[in-house]
Design a protein around this motif. Structure first.
Motif, PDB file in Angstrom:
ATOM      1  N   MET A 121       0.823  -1.191   0.000  1.00 54.70           N
ATOM      2  CA  MET A 121       0.000   0.000   0.000  1.00 54.70           C
ATOM      3  C   MET A 121       0.876   1.267   0.000  1.00 54.70           C
ATOM      4  O   MET A 121       0.543   2.242  -0.628  1.00 54.70           O
ATOM      5  N   ASN A 122       1.998   1.215   0.712  1.00 59.38           N
ATOM      6  CA  ASN A 122       2.892   2.361   0.757  1.00 59.38           C
ATOM      7  C   ASN A 122       3.507   2.682  -0.597  1.00 59.38           C
ATOM      8  O   ASN A 122       3.771   3.829  -0.895  1.00 59.38           O
ATOM      9  N   SER A 123       3.734   1.642  -1.402  1.00 58.94           N
ATOM     10  CA  SER A 123       4.371   1.886  -2.701  1.00 58.94           C
ATOM     11  C   SER A 123       3.471   2.710  -3.608  1.00 58.94           C
ATOM     12  O   SER A 123       3.947   3.546  -4.374  1.00 58.94           O
ATOM     13  N   ASN A 124       2.153   2.511  -3.546  1.00 58.85           N
ATOM     14  CA  ASN A 124       1.236   3.323  -4.345  1.00 58.85           C
ATOM     15  C   ASN A 124       1.292   4.779  -3.923  1.00 58.85           C
ATOM     16  O   ASN A 124       1.301   5.683  -4.749  1.00 58.85           O
ATOM     17  N   SER A 125       1.327   5.012  -2.628  1.00 58.39           N
ATOM     18  CA  SER A 125       1.410   6.373  -2.097  1.00 58.39           C
ATOM     19  C   SER A 125       2.727   7.019  -2.498  1.00 58.39           C
ATOM     20  O   SER A 125       2.774   8.172  -2.914  1.00 58.39           O
TER      21      SER A 125
ATOM     22  N   ASN B 147       4.618   6.228  -5.070  1.00 59.21           N
ATOM     23  CA  ASN B 147       4.606   6.465  -6.519  1.00 59.21           C
ATOM     24  C   ASN B 147       3.836   7.726  -6.871  1.00 59.21           C
ATOM     25  O   ASN B 147       4.252   8.488  -7.736  1.00 59.21           O
ATOM     26  N   LEU B 148       2.714   7.962  -6.205  1.00 61.46           N
ATOM     27  CA  LEU B 148       1.921   9.168  -6.448  1.00 61.46           C
ATOM     28  C   LEU B 148       2.738  10.414  -6.119  1.00 61.46           C
ATOM     29  O   LEU B 148       2.817  11.352  -6.917  1.00 61.46           O
ATOM     30  N   VAL B 149       3.358  10.428  -4.954  1.00 65.24           N
ATOM     31  CA  VAL B 149       4.172  11.578  -4.543  1.00 65.24           C
ATOM     32  C   VAL B 149       5.346  11.774  -5.501  1.00 65.24           C
ATOM     33  O   VAL B 149       5.647  12.894  -5.912  1.00 65.24           O
ATOM     34  N   ARG B 150       6.004  10.690  -5.859  1.00 61.27           N
ATOM     35  CA  ARG B 150       7.144  10.771  -6.787  1.00 61.27           C
ATOM     36  C   ARG B 150       6.707  11.330  -8.141  1.00 61.27           C
ATOM     37  O   ARG B 150       7.376  12.205  -8.709  1.00 61.27           O
ATOM     38  N   ASN B 151       5.578  10.884  -8.644  1.00 56.70           N
ATOM     39  CA  ASN B 151       5.093  11.367  -9.937  1.00 56.70           C
ATOM     40  C   ASN B 151       4.736  12.853  -9.888  1.00 56.70           C
ATOM     41  O   ASN B 151       5.052  13.600 -10.810  1.00 56.70           O
ATOM     42  N   ILE B 152       4.095  13.275  -8.805  1.00 54.81           N
ATOM     43  CA  ILE B 152       3.754  14.696  -8.660  1.00 54.81           C
ATOM     44  C   ILE B 152       5.017  15.536  -8.542  1.00 54.81           C
ATOM     45  O   ILE B 152       5.136  16.596  -9.168  1.00 54.81           O
ATOM     46  N   ASN B 153       5.986  15.075  -7.762  1.00 52.84           N
ATOM     47  CA  ASN B 153       7.250  15.805  -7.644  1.00 52.84           C
ATOM     48  C   ASN B 153       7.957  15.918  -8.991  1.00 52.84           C
ATOM     49  O   ASN B 153       8.541  16.963  -9.305  1.00 52.84           O
TER      50      ASN B 153
END
Length: 87
Positions: free
Chosen positions: A1-5, A7-13
């Motif tokens: 579950m943490n990896s999805n979170s 990935n989202l933060v990494r993509n936005i950054n």
């Protein structure tokens, strides 16, 4: 579950960094005009920014870190660089 979170933060950054790089590239002197079309052609994503600044005249500057833009008439935008000291 943490990896999805993560990935989202990494993509936005990554989007924010790309937007900042585009603004920096189009505005080497600190203040200039360009068009939304030129920004979009370089891959700028207008949905992502770090903050907004509302002037007392009712204008809203959109910032991606220290680089920002003010939408003008039509397709034109004013690019600016905010000089701020971090405390």
């Amino acid at each position: 579950m943490n990896s999805n979170s993560y990935n989202l933060v990494r993509n936005i950054n990554n989007i924010l960094k790309r937007n900042r790089r585009i603004l920096e590239e189009l505005n080497p002197g600190g203040k200039t005009k360009t068009t939304k079309a030129k920004m979009a052609a370089k891959g700028f994503d207008f949905k992502y920014l770090t903050n907004k600044y509302d002037t007392h005249n009712g204008k809203t500057y959109h910032f991606c870190y220290e680089y920002g833009y003010l939408p003008l008439e039509g397709d034109e935008v004013l690019l600016v660089k905010r000089e701020e000291k971090i405390e």
